[in-house]
Design a protein around this motif. Structure first.
Motif, PDB file in Angstrom:
ATOM      1  N   GLN A  41      16.458  -1.930  -5.397  1.00 60.72           N
ATOM      2  CA  GLN A  41      17.105  -0.924  -4.596  1.00 60.72           C
ATOM      3  C   GLN A  41      18.566  -1.995  -4.397  1.00 60.72           C
ATOM      4  O   GLN A  41      19.422  -1.994  -4.720  1.00 60.72           O
ATOM      5  CB  GLN A  41      17.304  -0.051  -4.362  1.00 60.72           C
ATOM      6  N   GLY A  42      18.572  -3.173  -3.632  1.00 61.54           N
ATOM      7  CA  GLY A  42      19.116  -3.922  -3.089  1.00 61.54           C
ATOM      8  C   GLY A  42      19.574  -4.804  -4.005  1.00 61.54           C
ATOM      9  O   GLY A  42      20.874  -4.975  -4.485  1.00 61.54           O
ATOM     10  N   GLU A  43      18.664  -5.098  -5.173  1.00 61.93           N
ATOM     11  CA  GLU A  43      19.070  -5.842  -6.272  1.00 61.93           C
ATOM     12  C   GLU A  43      19.841  -5.286  -7.272  1.00 61.93           C
ATOM     13  O   GLU A  43      21.004  -5.624  -7.387  1.00 61.93           O
ATOM     14  CB  GLU A  43      18.012  -6.807  -7.152  1.00 61.93           C
ATOM     15  N   PHE A  44      19.752  -3.821  -7.178  1.00 62.04           N
ATOM     16  CA  PHE A  44      20.726  -3.278  -8.421  1.00 62.04           C
ATOM     17  C   PHE A  44      21.803  -2.781  -7.536  1.00 62.04           C
ATOM     18  O   PHE A  44      23.110  -3.362  -8.710  1.00 62.04           O
ATOM     19  CB  PHE A  44      19.967  -1.195  -8.454  1.00 62.04           C
ATOM     20  N   VAL A  45      21.935  -3.112  -6.367  1.00 66.41           N
ATOM     21  CA  VAL A  45      23.244  -3.272  -5.489  1.00 66.41           C
ATOM     22  C   VAL A  45      23.922  -4.121  -5.744  1.00 66.41           C
ATOM     23  O   VAL A  45      25.567  -4.699  -6.359  1.00 66.41           O
ATOM     24  CB  VAL A  45      23.308  -3.026  -4.214  1.00 66.41           C
ATOM     25  N   MET A  46      23.241  -5.306  -5.825  1.00 63.51           N
ATOM     26  CA  MET A  46      23.984  -6.797  -5.265  1.00 63.51           C
ATOM     27  C   MET A  46      23.739  -6.590  -7.322  1.00 63.51           C
ATOM     28  O   MET A  46      25.336  -7.431  -7.449  1.00 63.51           O
ATOM     29  CB  MET A  46      22.397  -7.480  -5.526  1.00 63.51           C
ATOM     30  N   ALA A 220      21.732  -8.090  -1.833  1.00 64.04           N
ATOM     31  CA  ALA A 220      20.496  -7.749  -2.450  1.00 64.04           C
ATOM     32  C   ALA A 220      19.646  -7.854  -0.664  1.00 64.04           C
ATOM     33  O   ALA A 220      18.790  -6.176  -0.907  1.00 64.04           O
ATOM     34  CB  ALA A 220      19.864  -8.992  -3.256  1.00 64.04           C
ATOM     35  N   ALA A 221      19.596  -8.095   0.248  1.00 65.07           N
ATOM     36  CA  ALA A 221      19.148  -8.078   1.663  1.00 65.07           C
ATOM     37  C   ALA A 221      19.483  -6.663   1.897  1.00 65.07           C
ATOM     38  O   ALA A 221      19.388  -5.801   2.492  1.00 65.07           O
ATOM     39  CB  ALA A 221      19.731  -9.204   2.276  1.00 65.07           C
ATOM     40  N   LEU A 222      20.794  -6.124   1.439  1.00 62.81           N
ATOM     41  CA  LEU A 222      21.098  -4.609   2.133  1.00 62.81           C
ATOM     42  C   LEU A 222      19.207  -3.668   1.447  1.00 62.81           C
ATOM     43  O   LEU A 222      19.401  -2.849   2.443  1.00 62.81           O
ATOM     44  CB  LEU A 222      22.037  -3.983   0.976  1.00 62.81           C
ATOM     45  N   GLY A 223      19.241  -3.507   0.541  1.00 64.53           N
ATOM     46  CA  GLY A 223      18.050  -3.378   0.426  1.00 64.53           C
ATOM     47  C   GLY A 223      16.872  -2.834   1.764  1.00 64.53           C
ATOM     48  O   GLY A 223      16.593  -1.486   1.760  1.00 64.53           O
ATOM     49  N   LEU A 224      16.753  -3.653   2.341  1.00 66.36           N
ATOM     50  CA  LEU A 224      15.475  -4.710   2.989  1.00 66.36           C
ATOM     51  C   LEU A 224      16.671  -3.984   4.628  1.00 66.36           C
ATOM     52  O   LEU A 224      15.684  -3.071   5.539  1.00 66.36           O
ATOM     53  CB  LEU A 224      15.351  -5.714   3.583  1.00 66.36           C
ATOM     54  N   LYS A 225      17.600  -4.219   4.514  1.00 61.86           N
ATOM     55  CA  LYS A 225      18.306  -3.394   5.786  1.00 61.86           C
ATOM     56  C   LYS A 225      18.324  -1.483   5.707  1.00 61.86           C
ATOM     57  O   LYS A 225      18.180  -1.433   7.269  1.00 61.86           O
ATOM     58  CB  LYS A 225      19.713  -4.070   5.571  1.00 61.86           C
ATOM     59  N   VAL A 226      18.197  -1.149   4.631  1.00 64.14           N
ATOM     60  CA  VAL A 226      18.267   0.068   4.250  1.00 64.14           C
ATOM     61  C   VAL A 226      16.732   0.897   4.883  1.00 64.14           C
ATOM     62  O   VAL A 226      16.459   2.175   5.264  1.00 64.14           O
ATOM     63  CB  VAL A 226      19.333   1.021   4.139  1.00 64.14           C
TER      64      VAL A 226
END
Lengths: 296, 268
Positions: A41-46, A220-226
């Motif tokens: 999901q984070g990579e989708f955002v990226m 992409a790190a946002l995925g892990l962050k959330v």
């Protein structure tokens, strides 16, 4: 003066929290329908942000056109992804879907910069940079806009799952693929719908966060962050994601404001995970997640 | 296509030489049977006889390796489960398969999914045709809820109900699709006497008042012999007997399958 500092931290934490919730809802959409956690999901955002920023910067597209291209790209990309990678896995153990998404995440992280360049690109969706000053309060405009977008779309999704027939059918699919088929539900179609919605949410998150922190693979790190947000709120609850996001946002802001000066910084980054572990110890299914009770 | 002529008249479901293998295991072999329009058709047999496999073939979860299955004259041997549901075949499961997180009402509304026409966009908007459709479906579902005496439990999450009630909700969900053929996989398993009697009454009511054809798997011989028009007996994947309850009861092959072969013992 002290309470004003607290007030400001809290408000900014709440705004950031809503923006976390916008990313986190992508996990919920997939989990609710396929029962799997999408680690990409984070990579989708990226990738969504990279496409939009790339279109605007490299090809001189106006922002509206670039966003339209990004939206089209995410819909087509996730539709194809569901067809090619995920559909063959229907009926297989959930862990195989999860492993596929992890592979997908690594692939996207490599491919994105390869195709669109690795340097950090600005993304300007027309939100001014000058801080909003409202009495003693000091806010970043993009945080306010981002939180607003988040509230709007989370309300739409919440309504969709609770009230609309398609949303309820999607919950049915999440519950049991086999039973849903016996109800005449075309399970494949709902899988496709879920992944497309996750792609659209990723685009929204990409726009908001790309404007706030710039566009590069770091997104992409946002995925892990959330992830703590999702765990905290419960994987299957949209309200949970909002509450989880707000709690994490405020905790981060308070840690940054009060703890960092004492220990010299960095507490902001791990407080969410500490909180996540604490919640997992007390309520393993999250604050709003459905506890699974077996009647024997 | 020639089969259409053969299955005309009163035959609802025609199974011809159906067989299913799982690896080296022959779960069902060469089973043929006709289910007549409007009847209650029971499938009985010891555990592992292939009854549920046969039911799964009818509802499209498995496709027969050999032979064919025709429903109302259409070949459904290779049709998938969601399309078969749309043709008017509804089923319940041996292990309760309710949507546990949803209320009783929502479960029944899901049962009606096959009959709902509006597309993604209009259901998002929830007005105009979508809204009218919703109201009509809701009325029918409320009728079924009343029929099954579930009125007080409409808003209860189905996972929180007692076992017998969950079975009843599952019947209701199947009925919500207004099927012309209803498949019940052990509808009375694990129930106490009172719950069984209730369930028998509902099954008979559905059959008699709504004219729904019912095919059911059940282990309770008393119930099967009481309510069925025809009984098919399976053992080791094969059909060993078929007929009216009285005929089946008198068939020595059935007695052998259930009690063991007495003849052979005497020879040995």
């Amino acid at each position: 003066m002290e309470w004003q500092f607290l007030f400001e931290l809290t408000i900014n934490g709440l705004l950031t929290g809503m923006m976390y919730a916008l990313i986190a809802v992508g996990f919920v959409l997939i989990y609710k329908s396929t029962d799997a956690i999408n680690f990409a999901q984070g990579e989708f955002v990226m990738i969504a942000a990279i496409v939009v920023a790339g279109m605007a910067a490299n090809y001189g597209f106006p922002m509206v056109a670039a966003i339209a291209v990004g939206l089209l790209f995410m819909i087509v990309f996730n539709f194809a992804l569901e067809r090619v990678v995920l559909r063959p896995m229907i009926g297989r153990p959930v862990v195989s879907i999860i492993m596929a998404t992890i592979g997908l995440a690594l692939m996207l992280r490599g491919l994105g910069p390869l195709v669109f360049g690795a340097e950090t690109q600005p993304l300007n969706i027309g939100v001014p940079d000058e801080p909003l000053i409202w009495g003693p309060l000091f806010m970043t405009p993009i945080d306010v806009v981002g939180a607003g977008i988040s509230v709007m779309f989370l309300a739409i999704f919440g309504w969709f799952f609770m009230k609309s027939r398609k949303g309820v059918a999607m919950r049915a699919v999440a519950d049991s693929h086999m039973t849903s088929m016996a109800m005449g539900i075309n399970v494949e179609r709902y899988f496709a719908l879920a992944w497309i919605l996750a792609g659209v949410v990723a685009l929204l998150g990409g726009l908001v966060w790309g404007s706030a922190i710039g566009v590069d693979t770091q997104m992409a790190a946002l995925g892990l962050k959330v992830f703590p947000v999702v765990i905290l709120g419960g994987l299957d609850s949209i309200i949970g994601v909002v509450v989880g996001g707000l709690i994490i946002g405020v905790c981060e802001a308070l840690a940054a404001g009060y703890l960092d000066p004492i220990v010299g910084g960095g507490t902001k980054d791990f407080t969410p995970y500490v909180l996540m572990i604490l919640v997992l110890m007390i309520r393993p299914y999250g604050i709003f997640g459905k506890p699974i009770i077996e009647r024997i | 296509m020639n089969d259409t002529a053969g299955s005309g008249g009163g035959v609802k479901l025609k199974i011809q030489g159906a067989a299913k293998n799982f690896g080296g295991v022959r779960a069902v072999s060469n089973v043929s049977a006709d289910v007549q329009e409007g009847e209650i058709f029971a499938i009985i047999g010891p555990n592992g006889a292939g009854k549920t496999t046969l039911l799964n073939m009818i509802s499209g979860f498995y496709h027969p390796d050999e032979g064919s299955i025709h429903f109302e004259g259409h070949d459904i041997s290779t049709t998938g489960p969601s399309e078969i549901a749309a043709l008017g075949i509804a089923r319940t499961f041996q292990n309760i398969a309710l949507f546990r997180g949803m209320t009783v009402l929502d479960n029944l509304m899901m049962g009606r999914h096959v009959l709902m026409k509006s597309g993604v966009l209009s259901s998002f908007l929830y007005w105009g045709p979508a809204r009218r459709e919703e109201v009509a479906h809701r009325e029918k579902v409320e009728q079924i809820i009343e029929f099954l005496k579930l009125t007080d439990l409409r808003k209860t999450p189905s996972g929180a109900l007692a076992y017998g009630l969950q079975k009843r909700v599952e019947l209701g969900r199947a009925l919500a699709a207004e099927p012309s053929l209803l498949l019940l996989d052990e509808p009375m398993a694990g129930m106490n006497q009172e719950e069984k009697e209730d369930m028998v009454r509902y099954v008979l009511d559905v059959n008699q008042e709504w004219g729904t054809t019912i095919a059911l798997i059940e282990h309770d011989m008393g119930v099967v012999m009481d309510i069925s028009d025809h009984v098919m007996v399976m053992d080791m994947g094969e059909k060993i007997s078929q007929g009216t309850p009285d005929e089946v009861r008198a068939d020595h092959r059935v007695i052998e399958a259930y009690l063991g072969s007495t003849d052979h013992k005497e020879v040995a």
